[in-house]
Design an enzyme around this catalytic site. Structure first.
Site, mmCIF file in Angstrom:
data_model
loop_
_atom_site.group_PDB
_atom_site.id
_atom_site.type_symbol
_atom_site.label_atom_id
_atom_site.label_comp_id
_atom_site.label_asym_id
_atom_site.label_seq_id
_atom_site.Cartn_x
_atom_site.Cartn_y
_atom_site.Cartn_z
ATOM 1 N N SER A 126 74.811 41.943 -40.405
ATOM 2 C CA SER A 126 76.169 42.490 -40.488
ATOM 3 C C SER A 126 76.701 42.498 -41.921
ATOM 4 O O SER A 126 76.597 41.501 -42.647
ATOM 5 C CB SER A 126 77.110 41.686 -39.597
ATOM 6 O OG SER A 126 78.445 42.132 -39.763
ATOM 7 N N LYS A 159 81.552 43.299 -26.667
ATOM 8 C CA LYS A 159 82.836 43.994 -26.689
ATOM 9 C C LYS A 159 83.554 43.993 -25.342
ATOM 10 O O LYS A 159 84.790 43.914 -25.296
ATOM 11 C CB LYS A 159 82.653 45.424 -27.205
ATOM 12 C CG LYS A 159 82.224 45.472 -28.674
ATOM 13 C CD LYS A 159 82.166 46.881 -29.211
ATOM 14 C CE LYS A 159 81.762 46.883 -30.680
ATOM 15 N NZ LYS A 159 81.757 48.245 -31.274
ATOM 16 N N TYR A 202 73.851 54.170 -39.888
ATOM 17 C CA TYR A 202 73.888 54.217 -41.348
ATOM 18 C C TYR A 202 72.633 53.641 -41.984
ATOM 19 O O TYR A 202 72.527 53.588 -43.213
ATOM 20 C CB TYR A 202 75.136 53.526 -41.903
ATOM 21 C CG TYR A 202 75.298 52.057 -41.536
ATOM 22 C CD1 TYR A 202 74.657 51.059 -42.256
ATOM 23 C CD2 TYR A 202 76.137 51.691 -40.488
ATOM 24 C CE1 TYR A 202 74.828 49.730 -41.933
ATOM 25 C CE2 TYR A 202 76.320 50.366 -40.154
ATOM 26 C CZ TYR A 202 75.658 49.376 -40.887
ATOM 27 O OH TYR A 202 75.827 48.052 -40.561
ATOM 28 N N GLY A 257 75.179 60.920 -26.474
ATOM 29 C CA GLY A 257 75.117 59.539 -26.024
ATOM 30 C C GLY A 257 76.334 59.168 -25.203
ATOM 31 O O GLY A 257 77.395 59.796 -25.322
ATOM 32 N N ALA A 258 76.181 58.127 -24.376
ATOM 33 C CA ALA A 258 77.259 57.763 -23.454
ATOM 34 C C ALA A 258 77.475 56.253 -23.398
ATOM 35 O O ALA A 258 77.899 55.719 -22.376
ATOM 36 C CB ALA A 258 76.955 58.297 -22.059
#
Length: 270
Positions: free
Chosen positions: A13, A64, A215, A124-125
């Site tokens: 991260s 999340k 990225y 995408g989903a």
């Protein structure tokens, strides 16, 4: 005061680079931001054990949905999306969940020139597709087509779309190139390599915007194709910065020093 990004895996991260640069530029000398390896099932115990010195957590995959569940209260957008990437410690010791991915996506797409009435195709989903639906709602886009490899995955997004007031149309992955060519905005949320086969035959609407949540590596084949066609291209690094700005301000109550945070992120990627 302390803050951290939590997820699994988390060693890669770049969030500490962004936030700590912000603290330094804003003169928040008593603040620190770290990484914590933490899965979804471990998150409730982690949050419960944090002391009053903790201002907030940035939550990445796979936590999340768990972040939303562990909070005492949540923003309307986090509730609608069904996921939170931000947990803020309030003055009374309770936790507030938000989703700054949505606001970040709105910011980067707006800066790229997306305007109301745009036709959007989402590849995408998964979780990032949920944020894309919310961003499309805020930007008053005219239509949203979600193209996924599994029809069931799109069906799982329908309650989210309904909560956001978005008219969602499902597209077959076999027709992905056609849906890409018809869009004013293409948002790719699929894992690394999945969209690469589409790049060779991709045609793009003039003046369109392409956003790729990836990225690394960069550019992706789709991003390279879009850039070669003259499109405005936005990367996941742009979103990483934009969503971090929203978190920084909620954690600290201080306006984020955007330029310093961006420069630190760019330097870390060199």
């Amino acid at each position: 005061m302390r803050a951290a990004v939590v997820g699994a895996p988390i060693a890669h991260s770049l969030s500490p680079v962004i936030h700590n640069a912000g603290y330094a530029a804003a003169g928040l000398t008593g603040w620190s931001y770290t990484r914590i390896e933490c899965g979804a099932t471990e998150l409730p115990d982690l949050v419960a054990g944090l002391g009053p010195e903790w201002a907030g957590l940035s939550v990445t995959m796979p936590g999340k949905e768990a972040a939303l569940a562990v909070a005492d209260a949540a923003s309307p957008v986090a509730v609608a999306v069904g996921a939170a990437n931000t947990l803020v410690r309030r003055t009374d010791g309770t936790w507030y969940a938000d989703n700054t991915d949505v606001g970040g996506m709105v910011d980067v797409l707006t800066e790229a020139g997306v305007v109301a009435g745009a036709a959007v195709t989402v590849l995408g989903a998964g979780g990032t597709a949920r944020a894309a639906l919310a961003a499309a709602a805020r930007l008053a886009c005219s239509s949203v087509i979600v193209v996924a490899r599994r029809a069931e995955a799109v069906d799982e997004l329908r309650p989210v779309a309904a909560a956001l007031g978005v008219a969602l149309t499902a597209g077959r992955w076999a027709d992905a190139q056609r849906h890409v060519s018809a869009a004013d905005v293409v948002v790719s949320t699929v894992p690394k390599g999945v969209a690469d086969p589409l790049a060779g035959g991709a045609t793009w609407r003039p003046g369109a915007v392409f956003f790729d949540a990836l990225y690394d590596p960069w550019p992706t084949p789709m991003a390279a194709s879009a850039r070669a066609a003259g499109l405005r291209v936005v990367s996941g690094l742009d979103l990483l910065l934009a969503q971090a700005v929203g978190q920084f301000e909620q954690f600290t109550g201080v306006t984020a020093p955007f330029t310093a945070m961006r420069e630190a992120l760019v330097a870390a990627r060199r």
